[in-house]
Design an enzyme around this catalytic site. Sequence first.
Site, mmCIF file in Angstrom:
data_model
loop_
_atom_site.group_PDB
_atom_site.id
_atom_site.type_symbol
_atom_site.label_atom_id
_atom_site.label_comp_id
_atom_site.label_asym_id
_atom_site.label_seq_id
_atom_site.Cartn_x
_atom_site.Cartn_y
_atom_site.Cartn_z
ATOM 1 N N LEU A 38 -12.278 8.871 14.476
ATOM 2 C CA LEU A 38 -10.916 8.072 14.941
ATOM 3 C C LEU A 38 -10.503 7.500 13.555
ATOM 4 O O LEU A 38 -11.188 7.767 12.471
ATOM 5 C CB LEU A 38 -11.631 6.735 15.786
ATOM 6 C CG LEU A 38 -12.143 7.333 17.073
ATOM 7 C CD1 LEU A 38 -12.566 6.118 17.763
ATOM 8 C CD2 LEU A 38 -11.046 8.034 18.170
ATOM 9 N N GLY A 39 -9.401 7.073 13.558
ATOM 10 C CA GLY A 39 -8.847 6.050 12.262
ATOM 11 C C GLY A 39 -7.661 6.855 11.839
ATOM 12 O O GLY A 39 -7.038 6.431 10.775
ATOM 13 N N ALA A 177 6.816 11.001 -8.024
ATOM 14 C CA ALA A 177 6.462 9.971 -8.615
ATOM 15 C C ALA A 177 6.212 8.912 -7.503
ATOM 16 O O ALA A 177 6.698 7.627 -7.913
ATOM 17 C CB ALA A 177 7.181 9.442 -9.875
ATOM 18 N N VAL A 233 11.570 20.665 -9.258
ATOM 19 C CA VAL A 233 10.578 21.653 -9.409
ATOM 20 C C VAL A 233 11.085 22.989 -8.630
ATOM 21 O O VAL A 233 11.600 22.629 -7.555
ATOM 22 C CB VAL A 233 9.228 21.127 -8.777
ATOM 23 C CG1 VAL A 233 8.320 22.269 -8.327
ATOM 24 C CG2 VAL A 233 8.765 20.086 -9.567
ATOM 25 N N ALA A 266 3.131 15.630 -4.171
ATOM 26 C CA ALA A 266 3.048 14.390 -3.631
ATOM 27 C C ALA A 266 4.557 13.802 -3.165
ATOM 28 O O ALA A 266 5.088 13.272 -3.941
ATOM 29 C CB ALA A 266 2.484 13.279 -4.407
ATOM 30 N N THR A 267 5.114 14.904 -2.697
ATOM 31 C CA THR A 267 6.701 14.707 -2.332
ATOM 32 C C THR A 267 7.114 14.014 -0.838
ATOM 33 O O THR A 267 8.186 14.125 -0.415
ATOM 34 C CB THR A 267 7.297 15.960 -2.385
ATOM 35 O OG1 THR A 267 6.727 17.053 -1.542
ATOM 36 C CG2 THR A 267 7.435 16.500 -3.870
ATOM 37 N N HIS A 441 -6.709 -23.733 -9.466
ATOM 38 C CA HIS A 441 -6.821 -23.277 -10.716
ATOM 39 C C HIS A 441 -8.233 -22.804 -11.036
ATOM 40 O O HIS A 441 -9.225 -23.799 -10.629
ATOM 41 C CB HIS A 441 -6.310 -24.308 -11.718
ATOM 42 C CG HIS A 441 -6.558 -24.139 -13.106
ATOM 43 N ND1 HIS A 441 -5.515 -23.127 -13.718
ATOM 44 C CD2 HIS A 441 -7.608 -24.227 -13.927
ATOM 45 C CE1 HIS A 441 -6.267 -23.014 -14.919
ATOM 46 N NE2 HIS A 441 -7.071 -23.932 -15.347
HETATM 47 C C1 LIG Z 1 -3.665 9.414 0.600
HETATM 48 C C2 LIG Z 1 -2.837 8.632 1.351
HETATM 49 C C3 LIG Z 1 -2.976 7.442 0.985
HETATM 50 C C4 LIG Z 1 -2.232 6.154 1.770
HETATM 51 N N1 LIG Z 1 -2.520 5.177 1.317
HETATM 52 C C5 LIG Z 1 -1.875 4.127 2.148
HETATM 53 C C6 LIG Z 1 -2.281 2.501 1.939
HETATM 54 O O1 LIG Z 1 -2.878 2.411 0.949
HETATM 55 N N2 LIG Z 1 -1.565 1.698 2.582
HETATM 56 C C7 LIG Z 1 -0.693 2.200 3.641
HETATM 57 O O2 LIG Z 1 -0.292 1.094 4.381
HETATM 58 N N3 LIG Z 1 -0.539 3.433 3.985
HETATM 59 C C8 LIG Z 1 -1.075 4.252 3.316
HETATM 60 N N4 LIG Z 1 -0.916 5.571 3.778
HETATM 61 C C9 LIG Z 1 -0.051 5.955 5.063
HETATM 62 C C10 LIG Z 1 -0.876 5.769 6.082
HETATM 63 O O3 LIG Z 1 -1.963 6.428 5.836
HETATM 64 C C11 LIG Z 1 -0.240 5.986 7.405
HETATM 65 O O4 LIG Z 1 1.140 5.336 7.212
HETATM 66 C C12 LIG Z 1 -0.703 5.651 8.509
HETATM 67 O O5 LIG Z 1 -1.825 6.487 8.582
HETATM 68 C C13 LIG Z 1 0.236 6.060 9.796
HETATM 69 O O6 LIG Z 1 -0.544 5.674 11.015
HETATM 70 P P1 LIG Z 1 -0.106 6.498 12.421
HETATM 71 O O7 LIG Z 1 -1.347 5.802 13.268
HETATM 72 O O8 LIG Z 1 1.036 6.507 12.614
HETATM 73 O O9 LIG Z 1 -0.689 7.939 11.976
HETATM 74 P P2 LIG Z 1 -1.997 8.805 11.546
HETATM 75 O O10 LIG Z 1 -2.662 7.588 10.854
HETATM 76 O O11 LIG Z 1 -1.435 9.646 10.726
HETATM 77 O O12 LIG Z 1 -2.808 8.916 12.635
HETATM 78 C C14 LIG Z 1 -2.207 9.860 13.833
HETATM 79 C C15 LIG Z 1 -3.586 10.494 14.588
HETATM 80 O O13 LIG Z 1 -3.085 11.607 15.538
HETATM 81 C C16 LIG Z 1 -3.715 12.510 15.712
HETATM 82 N N5 LIG Z 1 -2.905 13.250 16.576
HETATM 83 C C17 LIG Z 1 -1.619 14.011 16.174
HETATM 84 N N6 LIG Z 1 -1.217 14.731 17.270
HETATM 85 C C18 LIG Z 1 -2.122 14.648 18.197
HETATM 86 C C19 LIG Z 1 -2.385 15.401 19.515
HETATM 87 N N7 LIG Z 1 -1.350 15.893 20.034
HETATM 88 N N8 LIG Z 1 -3.174 14.983 20.373
HETATM 89 C C20 LIG Z 1 -4.062 14.294 19.716
HETATM 90 N N9 LIG Z 1 -4.210 13.572 18.771
HETATM 91 C C21 LIG Z 1 -3.422 13.832 17.851
HETATM 92 C C22 LIG Z 1 -3.999 12.946 14.181
HETATM 93 O O14 LIG Z 1 -5.187 13.679 14.340
HETATM 94 C C23 LIG Z 1 -4.176 11.579 13.807
HETATM 95 O O15 LIG Z 1 -5.733 11.205 13.681
HETATM 96 C C24 LIG Z 1 -1.687 6.682 2.871
HETATM 97 C C25 LIG Z 1 -1.250 8.104 3.341
HETATM 98 C C26 LIG Z 1 -2.087 8.980 2.460
HETATM 99 C C27 LIG Z 1 -1.742 10.515 2.965
#
Ligand SMILES: Cc1cc2nc3c(=O)[nH]c(=O)nc-3n(C[C@H](O)[C@H](O)[C@H](O)COP(=O)(O)OP(=O)(O)OC[C@H]3O[C@@H](n4cnc5c(N)ncnc54)[C@H](O)[C@@H]3O)c2cc1C
Length: 462
Positions: A38-39, A177, A233, A266-267, A441
């Site tokens: 999860l997560g 960036a 790029v 990282a685009t 402080h």
């Molecule tokens: C390297 C990196 C660093 C990041 N750092 C930060 C940070 O420091 N702070 C921050 O706020 N955000 C950060 N983010 C962004 C953050 O991770 C996302 O904005 C956040 O996870 C979005 O949450 P979500 O619940 O919408 O989707 P997600 O976290 O993407 O979760 C969606 C879930 O749905 C599941 N899923 C998809 N389709 C199906 C299906 N049909 N059936 C069952 N399961 C499915 C996927 O497997 C996934 O586990 C980072 C992202 C990356 C890649």
Amino acid sequence: MADFDLIVIGAGPGGYVCAIHAAQLGLKVACVEGRETLGGTCLNVGCIPSKALLNATHHLHEAHENFAKMGLMGDAPTVDWEKMQAYKQDVVNGNTKGIEFLFKKNKVTWLKGWGSIPEAGKVKIGDEVHSAKNIVIATGSEAASLPGVEVDEEVIVTSTGALSLGKIPKSVVVIGAGVIGLEMGSVYQRLGAEVTVVEYLDAITPGMDAEIAKNFQKILTKQGFKFVLGAAVQKAEKKDGGASVTYSLKKDDSEHSIDADIVLVATGRKPFTDGLGLADLGVEMEKRGQVKIDDHWATSVKGIYAIGDAVVGPMLAHKAEDEGMAVAEVIAGKHGHVNYGVIPGVIYTAPEVANVGKTEEQLKEAGVEYKVGKFPFMGNARAKAVFQAEGFVKILADKKTDRVLGCHIIGPGAGDLIHEICVAMEFGASAQDVALTCHAHPTYSEAVREAALACGDGAIHA
Ligand SMILES: Cc1cc2nc3c(=O)[nH]c(=O)nc-3n(C[C@H](O)[C@H](O)[C@H](O)COP(=O)(O)OP(=O)(O)OC[C@H]3O[C@@H](n4cnc5c(N)ncnc54)[C@H](O)[C@@H]3O)c2cc1C
């Protein structure tokens, strides 16, 4: 009777928070997740593992750069990459297991597998079909790439590959960036890699207050980052065990290439809704692939809602969480609200960078008259004591009413400090309200108060 009041598809920060909160509100809830754990992106391959690596490498940097200055003598630590990776994985496991515990505690059923929506009110996982009065799509996002760049997650990687490289690279080219590129770039730069960032725009961190972005670039350059800005790029190809990136400079169309052990693409990220069956259901989509929603997170099909990275707005875990809470309230017949004007953004580099509300550029464009209160961390005793006196706090307040309109911080603890201003903005506070609040402080937060004072009669320590 339906099997569930609510089925949430996706257990990222949007989906799991929505499921838990709906259960707290008395609904019978299931959450479908295709991953083994999860997560979502955040806990498995996003926020959490990246912060674990940033934490470990920050300590390494401190040991090398600052320990001796404080009389802490002895050999600086060396890196055991396997152990660092194991530490990162432990942090991830602890957090993903934590969500499993919370699901059990709140009686949320975890339906394991990839879900689709064959019709409104039904969710299919493999051969099983479950009925639900409401469905929330919280399927998140995936890394976007570029034409001419083929990701193999070993040499040419997205953030997912970059979190789990087989060995520490000697050189990395980061394409883009933005937040993720600079955070992962920092990790490898602190581990000794030569990091070059190639960015299409003429500034780093697009959308950020320009003064902060400029200072941030200066600080990163001092740390050893190289930047190639205004560069498009063309391609990235594997070569001699590494890869080569070809780009053309926008100013004169000249073509250049750089070789590196690793190329990190990282685009940005794009919404992920594959396999849900949304087109057959007639769910309306935005042009850029997000699920279209109204002010209550409802899609064009009754009983189906969408949140998080799968819908418009900043792709941030806390934005997804807030939408998860709010849509749970709406489905439970209550009032759900997200204040999109007060969503902080943080970059977890050293120094950290944080922002909330309007930038100077946005205020100028909107024709709002504003004043600026700024305070450098050089005037903050605590920051100086820990060798983190680079950067400043900048508060933007309405010129006539003094109401806080935005805040931009580059400096130690910026990611935590920003929340004082978030709360202030939620309460419609003036800069003077912040300035009149007693701050302990010596704390970094005194710099926020001083910036607020600078919106009025002036800061004391600057
Ligand atoms: C390297 C990196 C660093 C990041 N750092 C930060 C940070 O420091 N702070 C921050 O706020 N955000 C950060 N983010 C962004 C953050 O991770 C996302 O904005 C956040 O996870 C979005 O949450 P979500 O619940 O919408 O989707 P997600 O976290 O993407 O979760 C969606 C879930 O749905 C599941 N899923 C998809 N389709 C199906 C299906 N049909 N059936 C069952 N399961 C499915 C996927 O497997 C996934 O586990 C980072 C992202 C990356 C890649």
